[in-house]
Design a protein around this motif. Structure first.
Motif, PDB file in Angstrom:
ATOM      1  N   TYR A   1     -29.975  46.540  39.733  1.00 58.11           N
ATOM      2  CA  TYR A   1     -30.766  45.655  38.879  1.00 58.11           C
ATOM      3  C   TYR A   1     -29.899  45.091  37.773  1.00 58.11           C
ATOM      4  CZ  TYR A   1     -35.186  47.543  40.751  1.00 58.11           C
ATOM      5  OH  TYR A   1     -36.240  47.906  41.556  1.00 58.11           O
TER       6      TYR A   1
ATOM      7  N   GLN B   1     -35.308  41.522  28.158  1.00 57.71           N
ATOM      8  CA  GLN B   1     -35.989  41.152  29.407  1.00 57.71           C
ATOM      9  C   GLN B   1     -36.275  42.376  30.260  1.00 57.71           C
ATOM     10  OE1 GLN B   1     -36.824  37.865  29.953  1.00 57.71           O
ATOM     11  NE2 GLN B   1     -36.008  37.608  27.883  1.00 57.71           N
ATOM     12  N   SER B   2     -37.107  42.177  31.273  1.00 60.97           N
ATOM     13  CA  SER B   2     -37.371  43.266  32.195  1.00 60.97           C
ATOM     14  C   SER B   2     -36.291  43.312  33.269  1.00 60.97           C
ATOM     15  CB  SER B   2     -38.752  43.093  32.821  1.00 60.97           C
ATOM     16  OG  SER B   2     -39.082  44.247  33.572  1.00 60.97           O
ATOM     17  N   LEU B   3     -36.545  44.069  34.289  1.00 58.34           N
ATOM     18  CA  LEU B   3     -35.566  44.320  35.333  1.00 58.34           C
ATOM     19  C   LEU B   3     -35.622  43.232  36.401  1.00 58.34           C
ATOM     20  CD1 LEU B   3     -36.499  48.061  35.658  1.00 58.34           C
ATOM     21  CD2 LEU B   3     -34.468  47.161  34.544  1.00 58.34           C
TER      22      LEU B   3
ATOM     23  N   LEU C   1     -28.022  48.197  36.214  1.00 61.05           N
ATOM     24  CA  LEU C   1     -28.606  49.503  36.473  1.00 61.05           C
ATOM     25  C   LEU C   1     -28.664  49.765  37.964  1.00 61.05           C
ATOM     26  CD1 LEU C   1     -31.472  48.767  34.039  1.00 61.05           C
ATOM     27  CD2 LEU C   1     -30.169  50.857  33.802  1.00 61.05           C
TER      28      LEU C   1
ATOM     29  N   GLN D   1     -38.906  55.201  41.818  1.00 61.80           N
ATOM     30  CA  GLN D   1     -37.488  55.001  41.577  1.00 61.80           C
ATOM     31  C   GLN D   1     -37.036  55.743  40.341  1.00 61.80           C
ATOM     32  OE1 GLN D   1     -35.873  51.040  41.726  1.00 61.80           O
ATOM     33  NE2 GLN D   1     -37.384  50.370  43.227  1.00 61.80           N
TER      34      GLN D   1
ATOM     35  N   PHE E   1     -33.658  55.868  37.646  1.00 60.22           N
ATOM     36  CA  PHE E   1     -32.596  54.974  37.198  1.00 60.22           C
ATOM     37  C   PHE E   1     -31.408  55.720  36.614  1.00 60.22           C
ATOM     38  CE2 PHE E   1     -34.247  50.708  37.571  1.00 60.22           C
ATOM     39  CZ  PHE E   1     -35.596  50.937  37.785  1.00 60.22           C
ATOM     40  N   GLY E   2     -30.258  55.109  36.783  1.00 63.41           N
ATOM     41  CA  GLY E   2     -29.082  55.550  36.072  1.00 63.41           C
ATOM     42  C   GLY E   2     -29.117  55.070  34.628  1.00 63.41           C
TER      43      GLY E   2
ATOM     44  N   TYR F   1     -42.612  53.710  33.062  1.00 66.52           N
ATOM     45  CA  TYR F   1     -41.265  54.064  32.617  1.00 66.52           C
ATOM     46  C   TYR F   1     -41.168  53.845  31.112  1.00 66.52           C
ATOM     47  CZ  TYR F   1     -39.664  54.043  37.481  1.00 66.52           C
ATOM     48  OH  TYR F   1     -39.488  54.318  38.807  1.00 66.52           O
TER      49      TYR F   1
ATOM     50  N   GLN G   1     -38.272  53.204  28.177  1.00 62.61           N
ATOM     51  CA  GLN G   1     -36.884  52.806  28.013  1.00 62.61           C
ATOM     52  C   GLN G   1     -36.546  52.696  26.541  1.00 62.61           C
ATOM     53  OE1 GLN G   1     -35.693  49.015  29.740  1.00 62.61           O
ATOM     54  NE2 GLN G   1     -33.573  49.724  29.950  1.00 62.61           N
TER      55      GLN G   1
ATOM     56  N   PRO H   1     -34.173  53.020  32.142  1.00 61.64           N
ATOM     57  CA  PRO H   1     -35.585  53.426  32.186  1.00 61.64           C
ATOM     58  C   PRO H   1     -35.728  54.864  32.681  1.00 61.64           C
ATOM     59  CG  PRO H   1     -35.267  51.294  33.237  1.00 61.64           C
ATOM     60  CD  PRO H   1     -33.908  51.862  33.015  1.00 61.64           C
TER      61      PRO H   1
ATOM     62  N   LEU I   1     -42.482  50.175  30.576  1.00 65.52           N
ATOM     63  CA  LEU I   1     -42.609  49.282  31.732  1.00 65.52           C
ATOM     64  C   LEU I   1     -43.542  49.909  32.760  1.00 65.52           C
ATOM     65  CD1 LEU I   1     -39.126  49.403  31.155  1.00 65.52           C
ATOM     66  CD2 LEU I   1     -39.462  47.309  32.408  1.00 65.52           C
TER      67      LEU I   1
ATOM     68  N   PHE J   1     -40.977  47.216  45.389  1.00 60.92           N
ATOM     69  CA  PHE J   1     -41.262  47.629  44.026  1.00 60.92           C
ATOM     70  C   PHE J   1     -41.418  46.395  43.147  1.00 60.92           C
ATOM     71  CE2 PHE J   1     -38.879  50.983  45.979  1.00 60.92           C
ATOM     72  CZ  PHE J   1     -39.405  52.160  45.473  1.00 60.92           C
TER      73      PHE J   1
ATOM     74  N   PHE K   1     -41.940  45.420  38.909  1.00 56.17           N
ATOM     75  CA  PHE K   1     -41.968  45.902  37.539  1.00 56.17           C
ATOM     76  C   PHE K   1     -42.656  44.890  36.638  1.00 56.17           C
ATOM     77  CE2 PHE K   1     -39.324  49.654  37.602  1.00 56.17           C
ATOM     78  CZ  PHE K   1     -38.625  49.516  38.778  1.00 56.17           C
ATOM     79  N   GLY K   2     -43.368  45.412  35.646  1.00 58.50           N
ATOM     80  CA  GLY K   2     -43.856  44.554  34.588  1.00 58.50           C
ATOM     81  C   GLY K   2     -42.715  44.184  33.659  1.00 58.50           C
ATOM     82  N   THR K   3     -42.980  43.291  32.740  1.00 60.97           N
ATOM     83  CA  THR K   3     -41.948  42.815  31.820  1.00 60.97           C
ATOM     84  C   THR K   3     -41.697  43.789  30.674  1.00 60.97           C
ATOM     85  OG1 THR K   3     -43.629  41.535  30.685  1.00 60.97           O
ATOM     86  CG2 THR K   3     -42.294  40.387  32.323  1.00 60.97           C
ATOM     87  N   GLY K   4     -42.591  44.778  30.515  1.00 63.11           N
ATOM     88  CA  GLY K   4     -42.385  45.771  29.462  1.00 63.11           C
ATOM     89  C   GLY K   4     -43.138  45.432  28.185  1.00 63.11           C
TER      90      GLY K   4
END
Lengths: 116, 109
Positions: A35, A41-43, A92, A105, A107-108, B36, B38, B44, B88, B97, B99-102
């Motif tokens: 990612y 911003q998001s992922l 990521l 999932q 994450f690192g 998640y 972060q 995350p 998130l 998968f 994801f939302g924007t957080g």
């Protein structure tokens, strides 16, 4: 849950160079993901890397720019090629694990890349 | 229409408040729902995981999934300054998968 490490944790690179990011997992996993997360911003999913097959890239990402290797079930690399300042981001890796092996999932810690 | 919608905030609350974070989605094939946390400059961290509809509680955190309304929530009770982070939501069909924007949360001491 899987424990994931990434190297380097951060780097500052010059325009036009390439950087390879390593992702190591403490257990065997089938699905690994790369990612990008830009500031605030998001992922954004770059690609899915499954062992034994070519990586699958999302729209807007190409293999020439982001080549990925997946030599075994615990390791993957992402290379950011011919970098420009627009590539400055957090990169990521994540792995899919769970009851169905693909239902969540982990994450690192991420690699913070700055391109000058 | 995005697959997952999440209010980005920012959300600021006093210490001890109850926090409610929400996401809506459009894909009825989602079966797995995650939250998640972060922290700044970190990756995350999986906070809560729920399969299908229902509630799940873990300490001060409660995750709710309402599949009929396509709506998920995360509640944080007795919020602490250490809860300040971006949260998130994420959803999975088992193969894909999203994801939302957080939502950025700040808990003020």
């Amino acid at each position: 849950s899987a424990v994931i490490s990434q190297k380097p944790s951060r780097d500052i690179c010059q325009r036009g160079t390439s950087l390879t990011i390593q992702c190591q997992v403490d257990s065997q996993v089938t699905m690994m993901f790369w990612y990008r997360q830009q500031p605030g911003q998001s992922l954004t999913l770059i690609a899915t890397a499954n062992q034994g097959s070519e990586a699958t890239y999302e729209s807007g990402f190409v293999i020439d720019k982001f080549p990925i290797s997946r030599p075994n079930l615990t390791f993957s690399t992402l290379t950011v090629s011919n970098m420009s300042p627009e590539d400055s981001s957090i990169y990521l890796c994540s792995v899919a694990q769970g009851r169905a092996s693909t239902d969540t999932q982990y994450f690192g810690p991420g690699t913070r890349l700055t391109v000058l | 229409q995005k697959e997952v919608e999440q209010d980005p905030g920012p959300l600021s609350v006093p210490e001890g408040a109850i926090v409610s974070l929400n996401c809506t989605y459009s894909n009825s094939a989602f079966q797995y729902f995650m939250w998640y946390r972060q922290y700044s400059r970190k990756g995350p961290e999986l906070l809560m995981y729920t399969y299908s509809s229902g509630n799940k509680e873990d300490g001060r955190f409660t995750a709710q999934v309402d599949k009929s309304s396509k709506y998920i929530s995360l509640f944080i009770r007795d919020s602490q300054p250490s809860d300040s982070a971006t949260y998130l939501c994420a959803m999975s069909t088992g193969n894909q998968f999203y994801f939302g924007t957080g939502t950025s949360l700040t808990v003020i001491p």
